[in-house]
Write an enzyme that holds these catalytic residues in place. Structure first.
Site, short mmCIF file in Angstrom:
data_model
loop_
_atom_site.label_atom_id
_atom_site.label_comp_id
_atom_site.label_asym_id
_atom_site.label_seq_id
_atom_site.Cartn_x
_atom_site.Cartn_y
_atom_site.Cartn_z
N HIS A 199 0.58 -1.40 0.04
CA HIS A 199 -0.27 -0.06 -0.12
C HIS A 199 1.16 1.49 0.14
O HIS A 199 0.65 2.45 -0.80
CB HIS A 199 -1.19 -0.12 1.16
CG HIS A 199 -2.02 -0.65 0.72
ND1 HIS A 199 -2.34 -1.59 2.25
CD2 HIS A 199 -2.70 -1.28 -0.06
CE1 HIS A 199 -4.00 -1.95 1.62
NE2 HIS A 199 -3.98 -2.36 0.46
N GLU B 283 -6.25 -11.78 -21.46
CA GLU B 283 -5.50 -12.27 -19.90
C GLU B 283 -5.21 -13.92 -19.44
O GLU B 283 -4.87 -13.99 -18.61
CB GLU B 283 -6.05 -11.34 -18.25
CG GLU B 283 -7.32 -11.26 -18.51
CD GLU B 283 -8.09 -10.62 -17.29
OE1 GLU B 283 -7.90 -9.89 -16.46
OE2 GLU B 283 -9.30 -10.71 -17.22
#
Length: 604
Positions: free
Chosen positions: A213, A458
């Site tokens: 983060h 993907e």
């Protein structure tokens, strides 16, 4: 003594300044001091009340922090703090703290510390990268509670930085004054979100990786950062006076000499000059040196992100991650809520009829919704997620399709289905879309019946069948983050496998080449929305392979436009053909660096 430490380049740029070392947290010492205390029943009730007040203040802070983060960085980063808020109603966390205070008669500080340690340890023990990574969120919220219980509040990192600035003020022996550089074992999301360039020239941590983060937020804030420096940083912090964070090379210089400081000051001036020069490119189309036209679009998570991307020079949206509209709520967003968000994003680009590609819900597996019970899965990235979930929960899916189609009346909308592995999945999704169009037409609601519809590439199976898909879809969007993960069988959240999560592997390049060729053969277009699309060294390869749309973070758009303007597409075609014949990603990067040194140096 001068020390050079090598870590992970988390956020680009150069940060120089006085070292501000963040040590043991005062709230930890508070909990340690309370360990031997046993409360009377009356005192326990008083501690429970004190905890409740601290929790109330902490929750208000997190609400404000989420809103500020949304304004400064976007919806994805704000989601971190909205998730933190959910802990105050969580049975394991909030309930565990209250049980320890009332049932075990423990002081509030000790109850918070013990509960947080227990829950965090449980999460870290799970064989799930996403859940184990949330242990840091538990500790972040606990630290905030403990600061309020101690009557201290605020951010420890902010206090450390202020102290460093005050100490440096008026000291002629220090290099030029400016914001300090924060050194720490690790930074919590709360610590990082409250930083800005005026308070911190950069930061370096012993722990962390590119997906942590703190790293994600540093990139959004434009604060240079190096993480993963290990125990060597902790050992060097006590003697660190002045430091240089090189977020491009992933190195930290501790106590550098005048010559090195001068060299980095020169590099900073050159970078600032390049940034100013990008302003002239804002209104220009993206073209290669020989005139080939491509589109540079933005990846967004909210309507606010769309406005920021348009202001940053984006020629549209290549990926609207709609899952952020569903997260951190108590119920599914209504059709009208979704319609309003999609319409706002579309209208940000409608003056020039620029495209907005809206991806349908990509949830499940590693991304949970508290109001949508999903079974625990051993391999969530290979699990019941994205289009697989939507095809099972058709009411949820059709509500979103209605909202997207209604927004198509207000601009150039394109619909993107994620995680498609088989033609049968595409056909089922397309059939539901067609049925939804008929439903809207019967109701007399306006929409664009010719809205283009494509799939994300993907999964290798879809790439290998691209020639068949290309006969039916309107476009492809290549999601390289997952394509690399599935092609190399390497979890992109696992730091130990970082060497395998590399889009420059020739196996990945060959799949990309196959997809673009298949689309071109049917007169269809191909875009890319993975991180590879904004990587400087990837630009000549992708241009040479014939990619038509590059979608990336908004700050990357103008540098990419500048770099592409210096590339000859015919020369890039020859380079791409050569890259496809190589064997290792390092060989591919070396090829590009040798042919285009300005890309290797990050210059424009």
């Amino acid at each position: 003594m001068y020390t050079l430490l090598k870590g992970i380049a988390a956020a680009p740029g150069i940060g120089m300044g006085k070292a501000a070392a963040k040590g043991q947290r005062p709230e930890q010492r508070q909990a340690d001091a309370a360990a031997s205390v046993s409360l009377t029943p009356q005192a326990a009730e008083e501690e429970l009340l004190r905890y409740g007040l601290a929790a109330e203040v902490a929750a208000r802070e997190l609400e404000e922090l989420a809103e500020r983060t949304r304004e400064r960085m976007g919806a994805e980063e704000a989601e971190i703090f909205e998730t933190h808020l959910l802990l105050f109603g969580d049975e394991e966390f909030d309930g565990g703290i209250r049980r320890r205070i009332r049932g075990e008669r423990k002081p509030a500080a000790l109850a918070v510390e013990e509960t947080a340690s227990e829950v965090a340890a449980l999460l870290e023990s799970l064989d799930d990268e996403y859940l184990s990574g949330r242990a840091a969120d538990i500790r972040d919220v606990a630290a905030r509670l403990l600061r309020h219980l101690a009557g201290e509040g605020g951010s420890e990192s902010a206090a450390v930085l202020r102290g460093a600035e005050e100490q440096a003020a008026g000291k002629e022996s220090e290099p030029a004054a400016g914001p300090p550089v924060l050194l720490a074992a690790d930074l919590s999301p709360s610590d990082t979100a409250q930083l800005d360039k005026s308070a911190a020239a950069g930061f370096a941590t012993a722990a962390g990786g590119r997906t942590s983060h703190s790293a994600i937020m540093a990139r959004s804030l434009g604060i240079p950062a190096v993480v993963g420096l290990g125990p060597a940083l902790l050992a060097a912090m006590a003697d660190a006076r002045y430091v240089i964070v090189d977020g491009d090379a992933g190195v930290l210089h501790i106590n550098p000499g005048d010559a090195l400081i001068g060299e980095y000051e020169r590099r900073q001036r050159e970078a600032e000059e390049r940034a100013r020069s990008y302003g002239r490119l804002l209104a220009e189309e993206t073209r290669s040196q020989d005139g080939r036209r491509v589109e540079l679009a933005a990846n967004i998570g909210s309507a606010r992100d769309a406005r920021a991307a348009a202001a940053a020079g984006a020629e549209g949206v290549g990926l609207f991650r709609t899952e952020f509209l569903y997260m951190d709520r108590e119920a599914l967003p209504s059709e009208d809520e979704q319609f309003a968000a999609y319409r706002e994003a579309v209208e940000a680009f409608n003056a020039k009829r620029q495209p907005v590609v809206i991806r349908t819900l990509d949830i499940g597996g590693d991304k949970k919704l508290p109001y949508l019970p999903l079974p625990q899965e051993e391999n969530p990235f290979l699990g019941h997620r994205a289009i697989r979930l939507c095809l099972d929960q058709t009411d949820l899916f059709r509500t979103q399709l209605r909202a997207i189609l209604r927004a198509s009346a207000y601009g150039n909308v394109k619909i993107l289905f994620p995680m498609i592995a088989a033609l049968s999945e595409w056909r089922r999704a397309k059939a539901l879309l067609d049925a939804t169009k008929e439903e809207l037409a019967r109701e007399g609601l306006p929409f664009n019946a010719e809205t283009e519809t494509g799939i994300m590439i993907e999964i290798p199976a879809a790439a290998l069948m691209a020639d068949r898909f290309a006969k039916e879809v309107d476009f492809f969007s290549i999601g390289t983050n997952d394509l690399v993960q599935y092609t190399l069988a390497a979890d992109r959240m696992n730091e130990r496998l970082a060497y395998l999560t590399d889009p420059f592997y020739p196996a990945v390049l060959r799949l990309i080449d196959r997809v673009i060729r298949a689309a071109r053969a049917e007169g269809k277009w191909t875009g890319m929305c993975g991180e590879m699309a904004g990587h400087p060294l990837a630009l000549p390869i992708l241009l040479g392979l014939g990619l038509q749309e590059f979608s990336m973070s908004a700050p990357s758009i103008l540098p990419a436009r500048s770099w592409l303007a210096r590339l000859d597409s015919r020369e890039c075609e020859a380079l791409a053909a050569e890259a496809l014949e190589l064997e290792e990603p390092d060989e591919v990067r070396a090829l590009v660096e040798a042919r285009f040194p300005f890309l290797a140096a990050g210059q424009a």
